[in-house]
Scaffold this motif. Structure first.
Motif, PDB file in Angstrom:
ATOM      1  N   TRP A   9       0.818  -1.210   0.000  1.00 44.48           N
ATOM      2  CA  TRP A   9       0.000   0.000   0.000  1.00 44.48           C
ATOM      3  C   TRP A   9       0.851   1.259   0.000  1.00 44.48           C
ATOM      4  O   TRP A   9       0.532   2.237  -0.676  1.00 44.48           O
ATOM      5  CB  TRP A   9      -0.922  -0.008   1.216  1.00 44.48           C
ATOM      6  N   GLY A  10       1.938   1.250   0.758  1.00 42.41           N
ATOM      7  CA  GLY A  10       2.783   2.438   0.807  1.00 42.41           C
ATOM      8  C   GLY A  10       3.370   2.785  -0.538  1.00 42.41           C
ATOM      9  O   GLY A  10       3.482   3.963  -0.908  1.00 42.41           O
ATOM     10  N   SER A  11       3.751   1.760  -1.299  1.00 40.18           N
ATOM     11  CA  SER A  11       4.320   2.021  -2.613  1.00 40.18           C
ATOM     12  C   SER A  11       3.271   2.558  -3.581  1.00 40.18           C
ATOM     13  O   SER A  11       3.594   3.303  -4.505  1.00 40.18           O
ATOM     14  CB  SER A  11       4.960   0.751  -3.185  1.00 40.18           C
ATOM     15  N   LEU A  12       1.998   2.187  -3.367  1.00 40.85           N
ATOM     16  CA  LEU A  12       0.936   2.774  -4.191  1.00 40.85           C
ATOM     17  C   LEU A  12       0.832   4.277  -3.954  1.00 40.85           C
ATOM     18  O   LEU A  12       0.731   5.075  -4.894  1.00 40.85           O
ATOM     19  CB  LEU A  12      -0.406   2.114  -3.875  1.00 40.85           C
ATOM     20  N   VAL A  13       0.866   4.670  -2.681  1.00 41.44           N
ATOM     21  CA  VAL A  13       0.855   6.094  -2.368  1.00 41.44           C
ATOM     22  C   VAL A  13       2.072   6.766  -2.991  1.00 41.44           C
ATOM     23  O   VAL A  13       1.979   7.859  -3.556  1.00 41.44           O
ATOM     24  CB  VAL A  13       0.835   6.322  -0.841  1.00 41.44           C
ATOM     25  N   ALA A  14       3.223   6.111  -2.897  1.00 42.38           N
ATOM     26  CA  ALA A  14       4.449   6.663  -3.467  1.00 42.38           C
ATOM     27  C   ALA A  14       4.320   6.873  -4.975  1.00 42.38           C
ATOM     28  O   ALA A  14       4.662   7.932  -5.507  1.00 42.38           O
ATOM     29  CB  ALA A  14       5.622   5.729  -3.164  1.00 42.38           C
ATOM     30  N   ARG A  15       3.812   5.870  -5.668  1.00 47.01           N
ATOM     31  CA  ARG A  15       3.696   5.971  -7.128  1.00 47.01           C
ATOM     32  C   ARG A  15       2.744   7.084  -7.560  1.00 47.01           C
ATOM     33  O   ARG A  15       3.025   7.842  -8.480  1.00 47.01           O
ATOM     34  CB  ARG A  15       3.232   4.627  -7.706  1.00 47.01           C
ATOM     35  N   TYR A  16       1.600   7.160  -6.867  1.00 50.45           N
ATOM     36  CA  TYR A  16       0.645   8.185  -7.261  1.00 50.45           C
ATOM     37  C   TYR A  16       1.076   9.570  -6.799  1.00 50.45           C
ATOM     38  O   TYR A  16       0.716  10.570  -7.424  1.00 50.45           O
ATOM     39  CB  TYR A  16      -0.754   7.827  -6.759  1.00 50.45           C
ATOM     40  N   THR A  17       1.873   9.641  -5.745  1.00 46.49           N
ATOM     41  CA  THR A  17       2.446  10.936  -5.370  1.00 46.49           C
ATOM     42  C   THR A  17       3.329  11.447  -6.491  1.00 46.49           C
ATOM     43  O   THR A  17       3.255  12.627  -6.877  1.00 46.49           O
ATOM     44  CB  THR A  17       3.256  10.812  -4.062  1.00 46.49           C
ATOM     45  N   LEU A  18       4.171  10.577  -7.046  1.00 51.34           N
ATOM     46  CA  LEU A  18       5.037  10.976  -8.160  1.00 51.34           C
ATOM     47  C   LEU A  18       4.240  11.337  -9.407  1.00 51.34           C
ATOM     48  O   LEU A  18       4.665  12.176 -10.205  1.00 51.34           O
ATOM     49  CB  LEU A  18       6.023   9.853  -8.492  1.00 51.34           C
ATOM     50  N   LYS A  19       3.079  10.707  -9.572  1.00 52.66           N
ATOM     51  CA  LYS A  19       2.254  11.012 -10.739  1.00 52.66           C
ATOM     52  C   LYS A  19       1.713  12.433 -10.683  1.00 52.66           C
ATOM     53  O   LYS A  19       1.629  13.119 -11.711  1.00 52.66           O
ATOM     54  CB  LYS A  19       1.096  10.016 -10.829  1.00 52.66           C
ATOM     55  N   TYR A  20       1.358  12.894  -9.474  1.00 51.80           N
ATOM     56  CA  TYR A  20       0.673  14.182  -9.360  1.00 51.80           C
ATOM     57  C   TYR A  20       1.563  15.321  -8.863  1.00 51.80           C
ATOM     58  O   TYR A  20       1.139  16.476  -8.888  1.00 51.80           O
ATOM     59  CB  TYR A  20      -0.546  14.033  -8.446  1.00 51.80           C
ATOM     60  N   THR A  21       2.769  15.027  -8.406  1.00 53.67           N
ATOM     61  CA  THR A  21       3.688  16.095  -8.028  1.00 53.67           C
ATOM     62  C   THR A  21       5.124  15.600  -8.153  1.00 53.67           C
ATOM     63  O   THR A  21       5.397  14.425  -7.913  1.00 53.67           O
ATOM     64  CB  THR A  21       3.436  16.592  -6.598  1.00 53.67           C
ATOM     65  N   LYS A  22       6.025  16.513  -8.520  1.00 52.80           N
ATOM     66  CA  LYS A  22       7.443  16.181  -8.643  1.00 52.80           C
ATOM     67  C   LYS A  22       8.272  16.925  -7.606  1.00 52.80           C
ATOM     68  O   LYS A  22       9.502  16.983  -7.711  1.00 52.80           O
ATOM     69  CB  LYS A  22       7.945  16.543 -10.057  1.00 52.80           C
ATOM     70  N   LYS A  23       7.636  17.478  -6.598  1.00 55.43           N
ATOM     71  CA  LYS A  23       8.358  18.322  -5.646  1.00 55.43           C
ATOM     72  C   LYS A  23       9.168  17.531  -4.622  1.00 55.43           C
ATOM     73  O   LYS A  23       9.990  18.096  -3.916  1.00 55.43           O
ATOM     74  CB  LYS A  23       7.393  19.274  -4.933  1.00 55.43           C
ATOM     75  N   TYR A  24       8.915  16.199  -4.538  1.00 53.75           N
ATOM     76  CA  TYR A  24       9.611  15.390  -3.537  1.00 53.75           C
ATOM     77  C   TYR A  24      10.299  14.193  -4.177  1.00 53.75           C
ATOM     78  O   TYR A  24       9.795  13.614  -5.141  1.00 53.75           O
ATOM     79  CB  TYR A  24       8.631  14.866  -2.483  1.00 53.75           C
ATOM     80  N   LEU A  25      11.455  13.818  -3.599  1.00 53.63           N
ATOM     81  CA  LEU A  25      12.024  12.511  -3.890  1.00 53.63           C
ATOM     82  C   LEU A  25      11.265  11.498  -3.044  1.00 53.63           C
ATOM     83  O   LEU A  25      10.903  11.775  -1.894  1.00 53.63           O
ATOM     84  CB  LEU A  25      13.510  12.477  -3.537  1.00 53.63           C
ATOM     85  N   ILE A  26      11.038  10.323  -3.605  1.00 55.98           N
ATOM     86  CA  ILE A  26      10.247   9.306  -2.906  1.00 55.98           C
ATOM     87  C   ILE A  26      11.072   8.033  -2.749  1.00 55.98           C
ATOM     88  O   ILE A  26      11.660   7.539  -3.716  1.00 55.98           O
ATOM     89  CB  ILE A  26       8.951   8.969  -3.668  1.00 55.98           C
ATOM     90  N   GLU A  27      11.104   7.501  -1.525  1.00 52.39           N
ATOM     91  CA  GLU A  27      11.759   6.215  -1.286  1.00 52.39           C
ATOM     92  C   GLU A  27      10.806   5.283  -0.553  1.00 52.39           C
ATOM     93  O   GLU A  27       9.890   5.727   0.145  1.00 52.39           O
ATOM     94  CB  GLU A  27      13.057   6.402  -0.486  1.00 52.39           C
ATOM     95  N   ASN A  28      11.062   3.991  -0.708  1.00 52.43           N
ATOM     96  CA  ASN A  28      10.222   2.950  -0.129  1.00 52.43           C
ATOM     97  C   ASN A  28      11.129   1.999   0.645  1.00 52.43           C
ATOM     98  O   ASN A  28      11.955   1.305   0.050  1.00 52.43           O
ATOM     99  CB  ASN A  28       9.507   2.219  -1.283  1.00 52.43           C
ATOM    100  N   TRP A  29      11.022   1.964   1.983  1.00 53.12           N
ATOM    101  CA  TRP A  29      11.904   1.154   2.818  1.00 53.12           C
ATOM    102  C   TRP A  29      11.132   0.019   3.484  1.00 53.12           C
ATOM    103  O   TRP A  29       9.989   0.189   3.895  1.00 53.12           O
ATOM    104  CB  TRP A  29      12.513   2.010   3.926  1.00 53.12           C
ATOM    105  N   ARG A  30      11.835  -1.141   3.625  1.00 49.96           N
ATOM    106  CA  ARG A  30      11.164  -2.285   4.248  1.00 49.96           C
ATOM    107  C   ARG A  30      12.185  -3.183   4.949  1.00 49.96           C
ATOM    108  O   ARG A  30      13.232  -3.504   4.358  1.00 49.96           O
ATOM    109  CB  ARG A  30      10.431  -3.093   3.178  1.00 49.96           C
ATOM    110  N   PRO A  31      11.918  -3.603   6.178  1.00 47.16           N
ATOM    111  CA  PRO A  31      12.740  -4.664   6.764  1.00 47.16           C
ATOM    112  C   PRO A  31      12.442  -5.969   6.039  1.00 47.16           C
ATOM    113  O   PRO A  31      11.310  -6.212   5.647  1.00 47.16           O
ATOM    114  CB  PRO A  31      12.266  -4.708   8.223  1.00 47.16           C
ATOM    115  N   GLU A  32      13.455  -6.801   5.847  1.00 43.14           N
ATOM    116  CA  GLU A  32      13.229  -7.999   5.036  1.00 43.14           C
ATOM    117  C   GLU A  32      14.098  -9.156   5.524  1.00 43.14           C
ATOM    118  O   GLU A  32      15.326  -9.039   5.593  1.00 43.14           O
ATOM    119  CB  GLU A  32      13.532  -7.695   3.558  1.00 43.14           C
ATOM    120  N   ILE A  33      13.466 -10.267   5.858  1.00 45.64           N
ATOM    121  CA  ILE A  33      14.200 -11.420   6.365  1.00 45.64           C
ATOM    122  C   ILE A  33      14.929 -12.166   5.250  1.00 45.64           C
ATOM    123  O   ILE A  33      15.804 -12.990   5.524  1.00 45.64           O
ATOM    124  CB  ILE A  33      13.262 -12.396   7.108  1.00 45.64           C
TER     125      ILE A  33
END
Length: 390
Positions: A29-53
């Motif tokens: 879900w977080g990456s969906l928000v990230a993708r659509y944020t980039l679609k509608y604005t370019k004012k921020y760099l967007i990163e997606n972080w996750r702990p992973e076993i």
């Protein structure tokens, strides 16, 4: 450099995608928000972080303009997923850039720690069905869970804004937080992707009867979403209508999979997202009788149904923000009432002809992102404007 960092509180359960694929890095879900944020604005760099076993050292990959980062983690009993590597990297980021943390969870131990350690950094949290420890304490009576409740009350004061799925969650948080910090908001839907297809054409393409009444459900086959009730409703309605039930998204691991298999319903496992509009358009009603109190608010599948012009029978309509929900479907009051609600829609489909237009006003991704970015803008100004002037 302004940067939004979306953070997950736990490792990803890779069911649908191979490990190390682009989708594996970017799903959630977080990456969906990230993708659509980039679609509608370019004012921020967007990163997606996750702990992973599944990783032994930090990994990263840029996917669709988003830097996706995985950090090695371990699972600690009574705590959850723990990643010292992710926390160390987050500390480094605070020293290099103007960052905002957008955490994809509210009620988790890792988030409590982040809210405590990074209380001088803007933090936004989005609920995704998680429940407060006080609710869990009422169910389990474990003293440690009650202690977690008091820890939560203290550290959540450091969070700047909450997006929650449920009205009762908003009321719960407002007992010790300002209501101005809490917004009722779920995930969005792409209304250009999910749009009505002529019902006859949709049924023809899917090989479905043109004359039957069709009920649809999408999700896991378990009681949390009321699949046991859906099967009972199906058997009841078969006595009065030529009706077909379609369930999508089940797995043999699901608790009610065998019940679905022998029910006489048509059922499927995971289907590609671009195939779902056909099913939503072919259906007469979407059914989600989730009566269990821990169930989340309005979910994405119900919004996708509305986007395709198909009304819903769902308890989650209680979390619709206005009285316009009455044009979207019916809210059943108990299990027995579900049948009556479905029949009302079968017999009066014209009452719900505008469900797409109404849902779009609240759940189109552009609406969701504009609201979210307004929060980002305010917080960046509050936290960093004075520092830039120094």
């Amino acid at each position: 450099m302004k940067k939004i960092i979306h953070i997950y509180h736990r490792a990803y359960d890779a069911i649908c995608y191979p490990v190390n694929s682009d989708a594996y890095y970017l799903d959630g879900w977080g990456s969906l928000v990230a993708r659509y944020t980039l679609k509608y604005t370019k004012k921020y760099l967007i990163e997606n972080w996750r702990p992973e076993i599944n990783v032994q050292k930090p990994q990263q990959r840029k996917v669709e303009g988003i830097l996706c980062r995985l950090f090695p983690s371990t699972y600690i009993r009574h705590f959850g997923d723990w990643s010292s590597a992710m926390l160390k990297e987050l500390i480094k980021e605070t020293k290099k850039n103007e960052i905002l943390i957008h955490h994809c969870n509210i009620h988790s131990n890792l988030f409590y720690l982040i809210a405590f350690l990074f209380r001088n950094i803007p933090i936004v949290a989005q609920q995704h069905g998680d429940s407060p420890p006080l609710i869990r304490f009422r169910q389990t009576k474990r003293p440690t869970t009650l202690l977690t409740h008091f820890i939560e009350r203290a550290v959540l004061r450091n969070v700047d804004h909450f997006f929650v799925l449920r009205k009762w969650e908003r009321e719960f948080l407002s007992r010790f937080l300002s209501k101005s910090k809490i917004t009722l908001q779920t995930m969005g839907v792409n209304f250009d992707e999910f749009k009505p297809i002529d019902k006859k054409l949709a049924r023809k393409k899917l090989g479905l009867s043109q004359n039957k009444k069709i009920i649809l459900y999408v999700g896991k086959f378990y009681k949390l979403k009321g699949v046991d009730i859906i099967l009972k409703v199906f058997q009841n309605l078969k006595k009065r209508y030529d009706v077909e039930l379609i369930l999508i998204g089940g797995s043999p691991k699901d608790p009610l999979y065998e019940d679905v298999r022998i029910s006489g319903a048509r059922f499927y496992g995971y289907l590609p997202h671009d195939e779902l509009p056909l099913y939503f358009s072919a259906a007469d009603v979407y059914l989600l009788p989730a009566f269990l109190p821990e169930y989340a608010g309005i979910d994405v599948a119900t919004i996708e149904s509305l986007a395709c012009g198909t009304p819903i029978v769902s308890t989650t309509l209680n979390d619709f923000p206005t009285d316009e929900w009455k044009a979207l479907g019916k809210i059943p009051t108990n299990e027995e009432d579900v049948v009556k609600c479905v029949v009302d829609i079968f017999e009066n489909p014209e009452l719900f002809k505008n469900c797409r237009e109404i849902a779009k006003k609240y759940y189109d991704w552009e609406i969701i992102i504009n609201r979210t970015v307004r929060v980002y803008d305010i917080l960046f100004e509050e936290y960093y404007a004075n520092k830039r002037d120094l």
